[in-house]
Scaffold this active site. Structure first.
Site, PDB file in Angstrom:
ATOM      1  N   ASP A  46       0.957  -5.826   5.830  1.00 18.35           N
ATOM      2  CA  ASP A  46      -0.128  -5.906   4.852  1.00 18.35           C
ATOM      3  C   ASP A  46       0.109  -7.049   3.871  1.00 18.35           C
ATOM      4  OD1 ASP A  46      -2.283  -5.346   3.274  1.00 18.35           O
ATOM      5  OD2 ASP A  46      -1.659  -3.350   2.688  1.00 18.35           O
ATOM      6  N   ASP A  47      -0.734  -8.071   3.921  1.00 21.51           N
ATOM      7  CA  ASP A  47      -0.702  -9.201   2.974  1.00 21.51           C
ATOM      8  C   ASP A  47       0.333 -10.263   3.312  1.00 21.51           C
ATOM      9  OD1 ASP A  47      -2.797  -8.173   1.559  1.00 21.51           O
ATOM     10  OD2 ASP A  47      -1.680  -7.681  -0.252  1.00 21.51           O
ATOM     11  N   CYS A  85      -7.622  -6.439   3.738  1.00 18.39           N
ATOM     12  CA  CYS A  85      -6.991  -5.437   4.605  1.00 18.39           C
ATOM     13  C   CYS A  85      -7.949  -4.496   5.345  1.00 18.39           C
ATOM     14  CB  CYS A  85      -5.963  -4.639   3.810  1.00 18.39           C
ATOM     15  SG  CYS A  85      -6.485  -4.132   2.179  1.00 18.39           S
ATOM     16  N   HIS A 138      -6.426   3.360   5.358  1.00 14.94           N
ATOM     17  CA  HIS A 138      -7.391   2.654   4.517  1.00 14.94           C
ATOM     18  C   HIS A 138      -8.774   2.527   5.140  1.00 14.94           C
ATOM     19  CE1 HIS A 138      -8.046  -0.837   1.420  1.00 14.94           C
ATOM     20  NE2 HIS A 138      -8.620   0.309   1.061  1.00 14.94           N
ATOM     21  N   HIS A 222       2.491  -5.438   0.639  1.00 13.23           N
ATOM     22  CA  HIS A 222       1.461  -5.252  -0.388  1.00 13.23           C
ATOM     23  C   HIS A 222       2.095  -4.816  -1.709  1.00 13.23           C
ATOM     24  CE1 HIS A 222      -2.088  -3.519  -2.380  1.00 13.23           C
ATOM     25  NE2 HIS A 222      -2.842  -4.125  -1.474  1.00 13.23           N
ATOM     26  N   ASN A 282      -4.067 -10.293   6.881  1.00 13.48           N
ATOM     27  CA  ASN A 282      -4.800 -11.362   6.187  1.00 13.48           C
ATOM     28  C   ASN A 282      -3.817 -12.416   5.716  1.00 13.48           C
ATOM     29  OD1 ASN A 282      -5.289  -8.732   3.915  1.00 13.48           O
ATOM     30  ND2 ASN A 282      -3.867 -10.380   3.427  1.00 13.48           N
TER      31      ASN A 282
END
Length: 463
Positions: A46-47, A85, A138, A222, A282
């Protein structure tokens, strides 16, 4: 009981024997096919951006295990996701752009995957696979949108878009937290990323009767960037901001866990017929910073970071390793064909020989041929955008992609083969290309509008 006709009796017995053999052969064939089918472990962080790994030229970050996996794997060097995300997860799950399925944002009820969407987990489940997810979902915290409502037999996850956010279990902070197992709170000891990997390994150990699809969707790296001290200390002397040091520490912890998982697959004998994927959701969120007036960090010369329509917002690492399927670095080290998250579902249906008929229109397509040497995909266009609004807006933060060409916001044209940093706008030199790509975008947008609607959370259900 007497049979007057001996010939009829013999025929009856033969029919019974044939039926029995046919049924037994069908069962045995199904079992054989089940064991021939590969296991799938899909890791998505994530990220973490394109430049947040050592094998893309980052000399500060410590990712030896991911780098080692890259050396063994086929890499898609032109792989794209959403710019944030939930949109990426929705596209991965369905093969459809997030604007179609109510996951175009990360909050405000606009990260809930609509109920009529067909998920990759449901497709694997319907084809006899055991299915499980660990980490960040999510795509809905309420029935019927939770992961165990959407095709996962087993789901261990935190709430909302990150550990410690409002929908998550109260007072979670990455350490010794309480997560939800199929909706039921369960207390764990240890660091969040360690828990996700440990539980994944335990799950794999229990799968002996049929192949499995394990979706390992990490919340790291994240924010809020809570990280074990030993990983923060790894970057004590690095020319990075404090946030970047924590961000890199989170990634190095992920890296250690990937090394642990890979070693387990090797020693258990499962590596040979397991499709192992590593990717991210991302562009980098914290890999680029400012210190003493200078830019710190590394983004592989890409323009933009998380939520940007430029390359750095949606181009991410993608590694795939499957020895039995001849998908390793020996077969094809790299492919620069344009591939995206929406291609995952139809592609894996082919790789795993799943029976799959899409229930909805797909933005993605089967790109399994890119994993074969000396093959190319047909030319096509894809769209990625960033909405982050209560309702999508046409022409907002859009990028139309075609091979190495990018049309950003309708009037900026770049060729990333010659200009990876997207510094020279070529729209005046190639007006016909701009026109064609904009026509594609207009038609694509019109088709997504027909699908746009909010998800409704039922309040009168025992679930």
């Amino acid at each position: 009981m007497k049979f007057g006709n001996n010939l009829f009796f013999k025929f009856f017995v033969l029919v019974l024997i044939f039926s029995s053999c046919k049924d037994r052969n069908t069962v045995e064939k199904k079992k054989a096919n089940d064991f021939e089918r590969p296991n799938v472990i899909f890791i998505i962080t994530d990220d973490q951006g394109y430049g947040d790994v050592g094998f893309h030229g980052n000399t500060i970050i410590k990712t030896p295990n991911i780098d080692a996996l890259a050396a063994k794997s086929t890499e898609l060097t032109n792989f794209h996701v959403g710019t944030t995300c939930a949109p990426s997860r929705a596209g991965l799950m369905t093969g459809r752009n997030s604007n179609r399925n109510n996951a175009w944002h990360t909050i405000g009820g606009c990260s809930i995957l609509n109920e009529e969407e067909q998920t990759i987990s449901e497709v694997f489940q319907e084809n006899g696979y055991a299915t499980a997810m660990f980490g960040k979902w999510h795509l809905g915290d309420n029935y019927p949108f939770r992961p165990h409502d959407r095709g996962f037999d087993n789901a261990l996850y935190h709430g909302g878009g990150g550990v410690g956010q409002t929908p998550d279990y109260w007072n979670n902070d990455y350490f010794d937290d309480t997560y939800f197992r199929n909706g039921i709170p369960e207390k764990f000891e240890g660091y969040c990323t360690d828990v996700w990997f440990n539980e994944t390994i335990k799950y794999i150990e229990d799968q002996a009767d049929k192949p499995f699809f394990a979706y390992l969707a990490l919340n790291a790296p994240h924010g809020p960037f809570n990280v074990p001290q030993e990983y923060l200390d790894m970057y004590a002397d690095a020319n990075l901001t404090d946030t970047q040091k924590r961000f890199y520490g989170l990634i190095s912890n992920v890296d250690d866990n990937i090394g642990k998982l890979f070693k387990y697959l090797e020693t258990s004998g499962k590596l040979e017929n397991t499709i192992l994927i590593f990717t991210t959701d991302n562009g980098t969120a914290a890999g680029i910073g400012k210190k003493n007036g200078l830019t710190t960090g590394y983004n592989a010369n890409l323009r933009g970071t998380k939520s940007s329509p430029y390359e750095g917002g949606h181009r991410v690492p993608f590694l795939i390793h499957w020895p039995k399927g001849n998908i390793t670095s020996k077969n094809q080290k790299k492919s620069n064909d344009l591939v995206a998250h929406v291609d995952i579902l139809p592609t894996f249906a082919t790789l795993c020989k799943l029976e799959y008929t899409p229930k909805n229109y797909l933005d993605g397509t089967d790109v399994s041929q890119v994993f074969q040497s000396n093959t190319k995909l047909e030319d096509r266009m894809l769209v990625v955008d960033t909405q982050r609004l209560q309702w999508p807006k046409k022409d907002r933060n859009s990028c139309v992609m075609q091979g190495e060409w990018r049309l950003v916001n309708g009037d900026e044209l770049y060729n990333i083969e010659t200009d990876i940093s997207q510094t020279e706008n070529l729209s005046d030199k190639f007006p016909e290309r701009v026109k064609n790509m904009q026509v594609f975008y207009d038609e694509w947008w019109k088709s997504t509008e027909a699908d746009m609607h909010y998800a409704s959370i039922p309040l009168n259900t025992p679930n």
